[in-house]
Design an enzyme around this catalytic site. Structure first.
Site, PDB file in Angstrom:
ATOM      1  N   ASP A   8       5.635 -20.378  12.154  1.00  0.00           N
ATOM      2  CA  ASP A   8       6.729 -21.219  12.609  1.00  0.00           C
ATOM      3  C   ASP A   8       6.122 -22.318  13.471  1.00  0.00           C
ATOM      4  O   ASP A   8       4.891 -22.461  13.545  1.00  0.00           O
ATOM      5  CB  ASP A   8       7.798 -20.393  13.344  1.00  0.00           C
ATOM      6  CG  ASP A   8       7.378 -19.914  14.727  1.00  0.00           C
ATOM      7  OD1 ASP A   8       6.188 -20.076  15.106  1.00  0.00           O
ATOM      8  OD2 ASP A   8       8.233 -19.359  15.445  1.00  0.00           O
ATOM      9  N   CYS A  65       3.395 -16.805  14.896  1.00  0.00           N
ATOM     10  CA  CYS A  65       4.460 -17.473  15.644  1.00  0.00           C
ATOM     11  C   CYS A  65       3.995 -17.529  17.099  1.00  0.00           C
ATOM     12  O   CYS A  65       2.811 -17.332  17.377  1.00  0.00           O
ATOM     13  CB  CYS A  65       5.812 -16.783  15.463  1.00  0.00           C
ATOM     14  SG  CYS A  65       5.981 -15.122  16.149  1.00  0.00           S
ATOM     15  N   THR A  67       4.501 -15.476  19.640  1.00  0.00           N
ATOM     16  CA  THR A  67       3.998 -14.183  20.112  1.00  0.00           C
ATOM     17  C   THR A  67       3.447 -13.308  18.993  1.00  0.00           C
ATOM     18  O   THR A  67       2.755 -12.338  19.250  1.00  0.00           O
ATOM     19  CB  THR A  67       5.113 -13.374  20.800  1.00  0.00           C
ATOM     20  OG1 THR A  67       6.140 -13.106  19.840  1.00  0.00           O
ATOM     21  CG2 THR A  67       5.669 -14.119  22.011  1.00  0.00           C
ATOM     22  N   HIS A  98      -6.561   2.328   8.714  1.00  0.00           N
ATOM     23  CA  HIS A  98      -5.677   3.479   8.884  1.00  0.00           C
ATOM     24  C   HIS A  98      -4.269   3.250   8.349  1.00  0.00           C
ATOM     25  O   HIS A  98      -3.628   4.200   7.888  1.00  0.00           O
ATOM     26  CB  HIS A  98      -5.563   3.871  10.356  1.00  0.00           C
ATOM     27  CG  HIS A  98      -6.868   4.307  10.944  1.00  0.00           C
ATOM     28  ND1 HIS A  98      -6.938   4.850  12.198  1.00  0.00           N
ATOM     29  CD2 HIS A  98      -8.137   4.276  10.476  1.00  0.00           C
ATOM     30  CE1 HIS A  98      -8.208   5.149  12.480  1.00  0.00           C
ATOM     31  NE2 HIS A  98      -8.955   4.789  11.440  1.00  0.00           N
ATOM     32  N   HIS A 133      -5.164   9.294   5.719  1.00  0.00           N
ATOM     33  CA  HIS A 133      -4.178   8.253   6.008  1.00  0.00           C
ATOM     34  C   HIS A 133      -3.212   8.031   4.846  1.00  0.00           C
ATOM     35  O   HIS A 133      -2.128   7.485   5.042  1.00  0.00           O
ATOM     36  CB  HIS A 133      -4.880   6.941   6.370  1.00  0.00           C
ATOM     37  CG  HIS A 133      -5.816   7.092   7.521  1.00  0.00           C
ATOM     38  ND1 HIS A 133      -5.389   7.320   8.807  1.00  0.00           N
ATOM     39  CD2 HIS A 133      -7.171   7.086   7.565  1.00  0.00           C
ATOM     40  CE1 HIS A 133      -6.440   7.435   9.601  1.00  0.00           C
ATOM     41  NE2 HIS A 133      -7.535   7.303   8.871  1.00  0.00           N
TER      42      HIS A 133
END
Length: 161
Positions: A8, A65, A67, A98, A133
């Protein structure tokens, strides 16, 4: 390897740094936008890029973005996507090894260019280790199937019981 790349307005500068790195390394990618710092809604970019990864048009995705949180939440709504927010190289490697993460998210307002590129390098180099996993990834897929909006029936229920 083909990468779906997007951001963004809050991540466009860091996305452009990642884009330069991918070009230098001759890694194929498509930039899903945005291309300026004009405000846009991150779910639009996340959905388009995540759908392309889920449809296997791209091997992996990198979304950015401010954060890394919002764009990752939006991407994770697409069935088949395991987007991981990583702001260190250990988490980046572990998310691949994992969790078989197929989208990396980062926040431009959280980390700098140098660290971001180290994270991208670590994430792209890491592979899913499978083994113990596998069953965990299968369990995540079962949860996703249970709550998928595309099931074609009305049995989906999110009741608070």
């Amino acid at each position: 390897m083909k990468i779906a790349l997007g951001s963004d307005h809050g991540g466009v500068r860091l996305k452009n740094c990642v884009k330069e790195y991918l070009q230098q390394e001759n890694i194929e990618f498509k930039d899903f936008g945005t291309f300026s710092e004009d405000s846009i809604d991150y779910p639009d970019i996340a959905r388009e890029a995540a759908e392309a990864v889920a449809d296997r048009l791209f091997d992996r995705g990198i979304l950015i973005c401010g954060t890394g949180i919002g764009i990752g939440i939006a991407a994770n709504k697409v069935p088949g996507i395991r987007a991981a927010l990583c702001h260190d190289t250990f988490s980046a490697r572990a998310s691949r090894e994992h969790n078989n993460a197929n989208i990396l998210t980062m926040g431009e307002r959280v980390i700098g260019r140098g660290l971001a590129l180290e994270i991208v390098k670590a994430w792209l180099a890491a592979e899913f280790t499978g083994g113990r996993h596998n069953c965990r990834i299968e369990k995540i897929s079962e949860i996703e199937k249970k709550y998928s909006l595309n099931r074609g029936d009305d049995s989906r229920s999110l009741k608070n019981e």
